[in-house]
Motif scaffolding. Structure first.
Motif, PDB file in Angstrom:
ATOM      1  N   GLU A 221       0.824  -1.214   0.000  1.00  0.00           N
ATOM      2  CA  GLU A 221       0.000   0.000   0.000  1.00  0.00           C
ATOM      3  C   GLU A 221       0.858   1.264   0.000  1.00  0.00           C
ATOM      4  N   CYS A 222       1.947   1.286   0.784  1.00  0.00           N
ATOM      5  CA  CYS A 222       2.748   2.509   0.857  1.00  0.00           C
ATOM      6  C   CYS A 222       3.451   2.784  -0.471  1.00  0.00           C
ATOM      7  N   SER A 223       3.922   1.737  -1.135  1.00  0.00           N
ATOM      8  CA  SER A 223       4.537   1.930  -2.447  1.00  0.00           C
ATOM      9  C   SER A 223       3.523   2.504  -3.438  1.00  0.00           C
ATOM     10  N   GLY A 224       2.335   1.920  -3.455  1.00  0.00           N
ATOM     11  CA  GLY A 224       1.312   2.370  -4.397  1.00  0.00           C
ATOM     12  C   GLY A 224       0.850   3.784  -4.132  1.00  0.00           C
ATOM     13  N   ILE A 225       0.599   4.099  -2.871  1.00  0.00           N
ATOM     14  CA  ILE A 225       0.108   5.444  -2.528  1.00  0.00           C
ATOM     15  C   ILE A 225       1.182   6.489  -2.786  1.00  0.00           C
ATOM     16  N   SER A 226       2.426   6.179  -2.428  1.00  0.00           N
ATOM     17  CA  SER A 226       3.515   7.119  -2.670  1.00  0.00           C
ATOM     18  C   SER A 226       3.680   7.412  -4.157  1.00  0.00           C
ATOM     19  N   ALA A 244      11.172  -0.320  10.175  1.00  0.00           N
ATOM     20  CA  ALA A 244      12.352  -0.512   9.331  1.00  0.00           C
ATOM     21  C   ALA A 244      12.397  -1.920   8.739  1.00  0.00           C
ATOM     22  N   PHE A 245      12.133  -2.918   9.588  1.00  0.00           N
ATOM     23  CA  PHE A 245      12.059  -4.290   9.101  1.00  0.00           C
ATOM     24  C   PHE A 245      10.840  -4.979   9.728  1.00  0.00           C
ATOM     25  N   PRO A 246       9.998  -5.601   8.936  1.00  0.00           N
ATOM     26  CA  PRO A 246      10.169  -5.816   7.504  1.00  0.00           C
ATOM     27  C   PRO A 246       9.485  -4.778   6.609  1.00  0.00           C
ATOM     28  N   HIS A 247       8.678  -3.882   7.183  1.00  0.00           N
ATOM     29  CA  HIS A 247       7.805  -3.048   6.346  1.00  0.00           C
ATOM     30  C   HIS A 247       8.585  -2.194   5.349  1.00  0.00           C
ATOM     31  N   HIS A 248       9.507  -1.361   5.842  1.00  0.00           N
ATOM     32  CA  HIS A 248      10.228  -0.480   4.916  1.00  0.00           C
ATOM     33  C   HIS A 248      11.195  -1.264   4.034  1.00  0.00           C
ATOM     34  N   THR A 249      11.766  -2.321   4.581  1.00  0.00           N
ATOM     35  CA  THR A 249      12.638  -3.191   3.779  1.00  0.00           C
ATOM     36  C   THR A 249      11.872  -3.750   2.589  1.00  0.00           C
ATOM     37  N   ASN A 250      10.644  -4.175   2.837  1.00  0.00           N
ATOM     38  CA  ASN A 250       9.819  -4.738   1.767  1.00  0.00           C
ATOM     39  C   ASN A 250       9.334  -3.667   0.790  1.00  0.00           C
ATOM     40  N   GLU A 251       9.057  -2.476   1.312  1.00  0.00           N
ATOM     41  CA  GLU A 251       8.696  -1.365   0.422  1.00  0.00           C
ATOM     42  C   GLU A 251       9.801  -1.096  -0.591  1.00  0.00           C
ATOM     43  N   ILE A 252      11.039  -1.046  -0.103  1.00  0.00           N
ATOM     44  CA  ILE A 252      12.170  -0.786  -1.001  1.00  0.00           C
ATOM     45  C   ILE A 252      12.298  -1.906  -2.031  1.00  0.00           C
ATOM     46  N   ALA A 253      12.193  -3.139  -1.561  1.00  0.00           N
ATOM     47  CA  ALA A 253      12.341  -4.294  -2.458  1.00  0.00           C
ATOM     48  C   ALA A 253      11.353  -4.224  -3.610  1.00  0.00           C
ATOM     49  N   GLN A 254      10.071  -4.066  -3.285  1.00  0.00           N
ATOM     50  CA  GLN A 254       9.044  -4.111  -4.340  1.00  0.00           C
ATOM     51  C   GLN A 254       9.072  -2.848  -5.204  1.00  0.00           C
ATOM     52  N   SER A 255       9.348  -1.689  -4.583  1.00  0.00           N
ATOM     53  CA  SER A 255       9.337  -0.429  -5.342  1.00  0.00           C
ATOM     54  C   SER A 255      10.472  -0.378  -6.351  1.00  0.00           C
ATOM     55  N   GLU A 256      11.689  -0.742  -5.910  1.00  0.00           N
ATOM     56  CA  GLU A 256      12.830  -0.651  -6.816  1.00  0.00           C
ATOM     57  C   GLU A 256      12.812  -1.759  -7.860  1.00  0.00           C
ATOM     58  N   ALA A 257      12.257  -2.909  -7.499  1.00  0.00           N
ATOM     59  CA  ALA A 257      12.093  -3.965  -8.505  1.00  0.00           C
ATOM     60  C   ALA A 257      11.101  -3.521  -9.580  1.00  0.00           C
ATOM     61  N   TYR A 258      10.065  -2.841  -9.152  1.00  0.00           N
ATOM     62  CA  TYR A 258       9.042  -2.352 -10.093  1.00  0.00           C
ATOM     63  C   TYR A 258       9.577  -1.209 -10.957  1.00  0.00           C
ATOM     64  N   LEU A 259      10.270  -0.245 -10.315  1.00  0.00           N
ATOM     65  CA  LEU A 259      10.716   0.951 -11.032  1.00  0.00           C
ATOM     66  C   LEU A 259      11.984   0.713 -11.844  1.00  0.00           C
ATOM     67  N   GLY A 260      12.854  -0.167 -11.329  1.00  0.00           N
ATOM     68  CA  GLY A 260      14.123  -0.390 -11.995  1.00  0.00           C
ATOM     69  C   GLY A 260      15.187   0.626 -11.636  1.00  0.00           C
ATOM     70  N   HIS A 261      14.956   1.415 -10.594  1.00  0.00           N
ATOM     71  CA  HIS A 261      15.962   2.393 -10.143  1.00  0.00           C
ATOM     72  C   HIS A 261      15.728   2.700  -8.667  1.00  0.00           C
ATOM     73  N   LYS A 262      16.668   3.448  -8.078  1.00  0.00           N
ATOM     74  CA  LYS A 262      16.551   3.818  -6.670  1.00  0.00           C
ATOM     75  C   LYS A 262      15.262   4.604  -6.465  1.00  0.00           C
ATOM     76  N   TRP A 263      14.620   4.340  -5.342  1.00  0.00           N
ATOM     77  CA  TRP A 263      13.307   4.933  -5.085  1.00  0.00           C
ATOM     78  C   TRP A 263      13.387   6.118  -4.131  1.00  0.00           C
ATOM     79  N   CYS A 264      14.019   5.932  -2.961  1.00  0.00           N
ATOM     80  CA  CYS A 264      14.009   6.958  -1.920  1.00  0.00           C
ATOM     81  C   CYS A 264      15.425   7.236  -1.428  1.00  0.00           C
ATOM     82  N   ASN A 265      15.752   8.525  -1.257  1.00  0.00           N
ATOM     83  CA  ASN A 265      17.110   8.901  -0.854  1.00  0.00           C
ATOM     84  C   ASN A 265      17.347   8.834   0.647  1.00  0.00           C
ATOM     85  N   PHE A 266      16.406   9.324   1.452  1.00  0.00           N
ATOM     86  CA  PHE A 266      16.602   9.414   2.901  1.00  0.00           C
ATOM     87  C   PHE A 266      15.514   8.636   3.637  1.00  0.00           C
ATOM     88  N   TRP A 267      15.953   7.878   4.637  1.00  0.00           N
ATOM     89  CA  TRP A 267      15.030   7.139   5.500  1.00  0.00           C
ATOM     90  C   TRP A 267      15.224   7.614   6.932  1.00  0.00           C
TER      91      TRP A 267
END
Length: 483
Positions: A221-226, A244-267
């Protein structure tokens, strides 16, 4: 401006992706119960961050989700949905629960002077976004269907663990002791993107999807809404340290796999609020709310002040004694601001510039709010007129959010009424910063004068002077101030 980046484990200079806007995403509440004050510590600090960015001249667009579906009672994709749990507890529908606790959350935020984000999106409003992202992940080979559910395959990533270091073997099938294994998963840390009827048959909210009727997992949901509101890149993503784990870890995994590039600079992750018995948690059955603080006579802004006295990356221990101390200090701060009479000369721009730079340095060093509070006291002690001090207090409070000028004005009005009432009654009036110890000494002195015990009155005046307190006698009573 430097912020600690949880992804790199160091402070880094903050530079946004685009010079004209800062894109900021903050994980919102799961609205199945009231927020406890530990949850709200994170939102207070995120609010300060947003306000400081604006103070620094950035245009900020902040987005927050409301989790009203899909958040399981265990982060291991096991157990019942938290929303369903709330609905069963109160014998209401899931959406009734969501509406009630969403309103309650924002009511608490208002009391704590937390600004409402520019965009607030419930998870149930973005089902099509999740389906589009999940479909692309399956197409790219990052998603797989097993047992009726769609999972993300973490073994396809070069690096899965972002915020903590783990051995590669941790990705193998297997689970921690005491956690039921999900036999559908290829790897232990694979996570559900979409649940179907094959699991949680009593789930209240379901939607059609290419994989059957079901509902989204929590992390998607956070990847989609963002992405819906902020596009394909993000400057800052915030949340509590437990995200941080697992929620944000999983957000990064799915978002960057979908986009093909870095998603977020600062956490940015805010550490827990603990009690003497450990981390505050709803699962323990009893937890502290803003309403409970109010019932016990505390100003919610005293709790905000309590949080700001500590750094967001340090655990904070709550006790009633600690909150008493914070409320006392907050009231004294308000009283000192109230003692400044508006209209006392012109604002000294040189003093403003110097004090403002000190505040910027403190807050720009990874949001050091304790030094930000110190800057308020530095203003009060500065060689400057009241108008200059009030201007600076109002300026800094745009970030700290303690409503100092508003509270000071209310105190001046209350004191003026007290003076009028006490004068009419012929009683002994004491006005000052509300310090009980000093009030008691000033009252004893006033009573000694009234009894014509001038030796005791002079002795008490001298004692107060040694404490740095000046007492001024007026026709209406005694007024004291720090010198």
């Amino acid at each position: 401006m430097y912020l600690y980046n949880s992804a790199t484990h160091r402070k880094e200079e903050f530079v946004p992706n685009h010079p004209d806007i800062v894109k900021m995403y903050t994980c919102g509440p799961t609205v199945y119960h009231f927020a406890h004050i530990g949850n709200l510590r994170s939102y207070i600090m995120e609010d300060v961050l947003e306000k400081f960015l604006r103070f620094e001249g950035y245009h900020v667009k902040r987005v927050m989700n409301i989790t009203d579906v899909g958040h399981l009672s265990s982060d291991g994709d096991t157990g019942e949905d938290k929303m369903l749990k709330g609905a069963k507890r109160e014998n209401k529908s899931v959406m009734d629960i969501a509406r009630f606790y969403t309103d309650a959350f924002f009511s608490d935020c208002e009391k704590l002077n937390i600004k409402r984000p520019d965009v607030v999106e419930p998870a149930t409003a973005c089902i099509s976004e999740y389906i589009r992202i999940i479909s692309a992940l399956v197409e790219k080979g990052y998603g797989y269907v097993a047992g009726g559910n769609v999972y993300f395959d973490t073994s396809k990533l070069e690096r899965y663990y972002i915020f903590n270091d783990h051995d590669a073997e941790d990705l193998a099938v297997g689970v921690r002791e005491g956690v039921e294994e999900d036999v559908n998963k290829r790897n232990k840390n694979d996570f559900v993107l979409w649940f179907t009827q094959s699991k949680f048959e009593d789930q209240a909210l379901k939607w059609d999807s290419p994989w059957g009727v079901g509902y989204p997992g929590w992390h998607i949901e956070c990847s989609g809404i963002s992405m819906k509101h902020l596009g394909e890149d993000l400057d800052i993503h915030c949340g509590g340290i437990d995200n941080a784990f697992p929620h944000h870890t999983n957000e990064i995994a799915q978002s960057e796999a979908y986009l093909g590039h870095k998603w977020c600079n600062f956490w940015m992750h805010v550490l827990h609020l603990n009690t003497n018995s450990g981390k505050m948690s709803k699962s323990k059955g009893e937890f502290l709310t803003v309403s409970l603080l109010e019932e016990k006579g505390y100003d919610p802004l005293a709790y905000r002040f309590f949080c700001l006295q500590s750094h967001y990356r340090k655990g904070l221990v709550f006790s009633w004694e600690n909150l008493d101390n914070a409320q006392g200090a907050y009231r004294k701060l308000v009283a000192r601001a109230a003692a400044l009479v508006p209209g006392d000369g012109a604002v000294d721009e040189a003093v403003v510039a110097a004090q403002r730079e000190n505040f910027r340095k403190a807050m720009g060093n990874d949001l050091n709010t304790s030094l930000g509070i110190t800057a308020l006291y530095d203003v009060l002690k500065a060689e400057a007129n009241a108008e200059t001090k009030l201007a600076l207090l109002g300026d800094f409070d745009q970030v700290l959010g303690l409503r100092l000028l508003e509270k000071a004005a209310q105190k001046r009005e209350a004191d003026a009424k007290a003076v009028s009432n006490a004068s009419a009654a012929g009683g002994i009036l004491i006005t000052g910063e509300g310090d009980p110890e000093i009030d008691a000494l000033v009252r004893r002195r006033a009573e000694a004068k009234k009894a014509k015990d001038f030796a005791l009155a002079d002795q008490l005046r001298a004692q107060l002077k040694d404490m740095g307190i000046e007492v001024v006698d007026t026709k209406d009573g005694a007024v004291w101030k720090r010198v």
